[in-house]
Design a protein around this motif. Structure first.
Motif, PDB file in Angstrom:
ATOM      1  N   VAL A  46      33.009  44.838  60.984  1.00 54.59           N
ATOM      2  CA  VAL A  46      32.327  45.413  59.803  1.00 54.59           C
ATOM      3  C   VAL A  46      32.952  46.693  59.610  1.00 54.59           C
ATOM      4  O   VAL A  46      32.632  47.487  58.375  1.00 54.59           O
ATOM      5  N   SER A  47      33.828  47.223  60.323  1.00 56.01           N
ATOM      6  CA  SER A  47      34.678  48.549  60.326  1.00 56.01           C
ATOM      7  C   SER A  47      35.857  48.564  59.642  1.00 56.01           C
ATOM      8  O   SER A  47      36.860  47.828  60.306  1.00 56.01           O
TER       9      SER A  47
ATOM     10  N   THR B 125      37.500  39.651  63.366  1.00 54.76           N
ATOM     11  CA  THR B 125      36.381  40.279  62.422  1.00 54.76           C
ATOM     12  C   THR B 125      35.954  41.478  62.657  1.00 54.76           C
ATOM     13  O   THR B 125      35.826  41.664  63.932  1.00 54.76           O
TER      14      THR B 125
ATOM     15  N   LEU C 256      35.648  51.122  69.928  1.00 56.98           N
ATOM     16  CA  LEU C 256      35.520  51.231  71.256  1.00 56.98           C
ATOM     17  C   LEU C 256      36.707  51.319  72.083  1.00 56.98           C
ATOM     18  O   LEU C 256      37.681  50.805  71.958  1.00 56.98           O
TER      19      LEU C 256
ATOM     20  N   PRO D   8      28.271  44.372  69.916  1.00 58.88           N
ATOM     21  CA  PRO D   8      27.297  45.641  70.684  1.00 58.88           C
ATOM     22  C   PRO D   8      26.023  44.866  71.187  1.00 58.88           C
ATOM     23  O   PRO D   8      25.355  44.106  70.720  1.00 58.88           O
TER      24      PRO D   8
HETATM   25  N1  SAM Z   1      36.417  43.744  70.976  1.00 60.97           N
HETATM   26  C1  SAM Z   1      36.505  45.081  71.135  1.00 60.97           C
HETATM   27  C2  SAM Z   1      36.470  45.191  72.498  1.00 60.97           C
HETATM   28  O1  SAM Z   1      36.091  44.463  73.368  1.00 60.97           O
HETATM   29  O2  SAM Z   1      36.887  46.107  73.047  1.00 60.97           O
HETATM   30  C3  SAM Z   1      35.413  46.013  70.587  1.00 60.97           C
HETATM   31  C4  SAM Z   1      34.224  45.524  70.834  1.00 60.97           C
HETATM   32  S1  SAM Z   1      32.685  46.651  70.405  1.00 60.97           S
HETATM   33  C5  SAM Z   1      31.621  46.453  71.906  1.00 60.97           C
HETATM   34  C6  SAM Z   1      31.944  45.646  69.083  1.00 60.97           C
HETATM   35  C7  SAM Z   1      32.491  45.656  67.787  1.00 60.97           C
HETATM   36  O3  SAM Z   1      31.784  44.900  67.173  1.00 60.97           O
HETATM   37  C8  SAM Z   1      32.809  46.879  67.128  1.00 60.97           C
HETATM   38  O4  SAM Z   1      34.223  47.201  66.719  1.00 60.97           O
HETATM   39  C9  SAM Z   1      31.825  46.925  65.916  1.00 60.97           C
HETATM   40  O5  SAM Z   1      32.443  47.770  64.820  1.00 60.97           O
HETATM   41  C10 SAM Z   1      31.765  45.381  65.576  1.00 60.97           C
HETATM   42  N2  SAM Z   1      30.675  44.918  64.792  1.00 60.97           N
HETATM   43  C11 SAM Z   1      29.311  45.746  64.924  1.00 60.97           C
HETATM   44  N3  SAM Z   1      28.485  45.132  63.868  1.00 60.97           N
HETATM   45  C12 SAM Z   1      29.488  43.884  63.572  1.00 60.97           C
HETATM   46  C13 SAM Z   1      28.742  43.025  62.581  1.00 60.97           C
HETATM   47  N4  SAM Z   1      27.587  42.696  62.076  1.00 60.97           N
HETATM   48  N5  SAM Z   1      30.165  42.001  62.095  1.00 60.97           N
HETATM   49  C14 SAM Z   1      31.164  42.210  62.798  1.00 60.97           C
HETATM   50  N6  SAM Z   1      31.477  43.252  63.612  1.00 60.97           N
HETATM   51  C15 SAM Z   1      30.702  44.195  63.799  1.00 60.97           C
END
Ligand code: SAM
Ligand code: GLN
Length: 295
Positions: free
Chosen positions: A156-157, A154, A99, A200
């Motif tokens: 998942v990507s 952490t 993001l 998310p």
């Molecule tokens: N922390 C960063 C920021 O604030 O700019 C990224 C936030 S972004 C809204 C949410 C992140 O959660 C993404 O990088 C996504 O890949 C990750 N994500 C989604 N589902 C997840 C899961 N089940 N476990 C861990 N991470 C997850």
């Protein structure tokens, strides 16, 4: 009349022309975007751009600027074109899996720092977790501010984790951070003094209505919070509650209208909601926090 970026134009006139083209295409922040794109195409910072305002663009510079202009006119965000975004005054590289960090998310960092400074000193190294770390924005900003802390992110990507790790290295934070692939906090043990998350949280059906900049360029894995937007909160809040140290705090970002629902989930996980959500610059409750009962 706004025309294409041409060599032979001065830097100042190229900037103005691009701002006018972006503005007439309905792009908000047209002036700022034009300045950033001219700076990137010419590899100049603001001071350099001002100092060289009357210099003519070379053919290569004009071609590069025109390419950037076309991408922005097609609603690609400037941060994607540049491949980087500043957050908390620090530079973050981006990849297609991360993001673009948002200014609103700095509210989460602010509140986390305020709460951290109120925690009783434990005599051990402070431990921070960021669930869904993305580019590393929140975690690395916190580690930058708290030099004694160690942090774990952490995601998942795997691609996002690689980007976060690269950002940690570029910021000199590699030896105080670790990055782990898992479902929210599942692979973490803790106990953590602070857990932060910007998960998310967009309801699946709302994604189609987001701006093209977000919908077509941010990864949907980072946006999609399920049918009501709360899937991630429901999964991660109980996990985080188990992994907090006594007296430790969880701070999460909230989407529009979600603060109250999040507080209900925090309370259901036996956490104590002991302060009001922190509002972002637009006045929206943006960062929600709760404490684990002290020992
Ligand atoms: N922390 C960063 C920021 O604030 O700019 C990224 C936030 S972004 C809204 C949410 C992140 O959660 C993404 O990088 C996504 O890949 C990750 N994500 C989604 N589902 C997840 C899961 N089940 N476990 C861990 N991470 C997850
Ligand atoms: N704040 C982002 C947006 O509204 C969404 C990020 C998220 O789901 N956490 O575009």
């Amino acid at each position: 009349m706004a025309t294409n970026s041409k060599s032979g134009n001065s830097i100042e006139s190229a900037r103005r022309t691009l701002a006018a083209r972006l503005q007439s295409a309905g792009i908000e922040e047209a002036a700022l975007d034009a300045r950033l794109l001219v700076g990137a195409a010419l590899n100049l910072d603001l001071t350099g751009m001002i100092a060289q305002a009357a210099r003519r663009l070379t053919v290569e510079e004009a071609a590069r600027l025109e390419q950037y202009a076309q991408r922005r006119l097609a609603h690609e965000p400037v941060a994607r074109i540049l491949g980087m975004r500043e957050f908390w005054g620090l530079p973050f590289r981006l990849s297609e899996a991360t993001l673009v960090p948002r200014p609103d998310t700095e509210t989460v960092v602010e509140l986390a720092l305020e709460i951290f400074r109120e925690l009783p000193t434990s005599g051990r190294r402070p431990l921070i977790a960021d669930i869904g770390v993305g580019s590393g924005a929140i975690l690395l900003a916190l580690l930058h501010e708290i030099p004694e802390a160690f942090g774990v992110g952490t995601d998942v990507s795997l691609t996002a984790l690689g980007t976060a790790r690269d950002n940690a290295a570029a910021l000199g934070l590699s030896d105080r951070s670790g990055f782990i692939a898992c479902y929210y906090a599942a692979a973490l043990s803790g106990p953590f003094d602070l857990i932060v998350s910007n998960p998310p949280y967009i309801a699946s059906a709302d994604i189609a209505n987001l701006s093209a900049e977000v919908r077509d360029h941010d990864p949907h894995l980072a946006l999609d919070g399920g049918h009501d937007g709360f899937d991630a909160y429901r999964a991660l809040i109980p996990q985080a509650a188990e992994r907090l140290a006594p007296g430790g705090a969880l701070i999460v970002e909230a989407g529009q209208g979600q603060a109250q629902g999040i507080e209900t989930l925090l309370t259901a996980a036996a956490l104590i909601v002991d302060r009001s959500p922190r509002a972002d610059l637009s006045g929206m409750p943006r960062a929600v926090s709760a404490r684990k009962m002290p020992a």
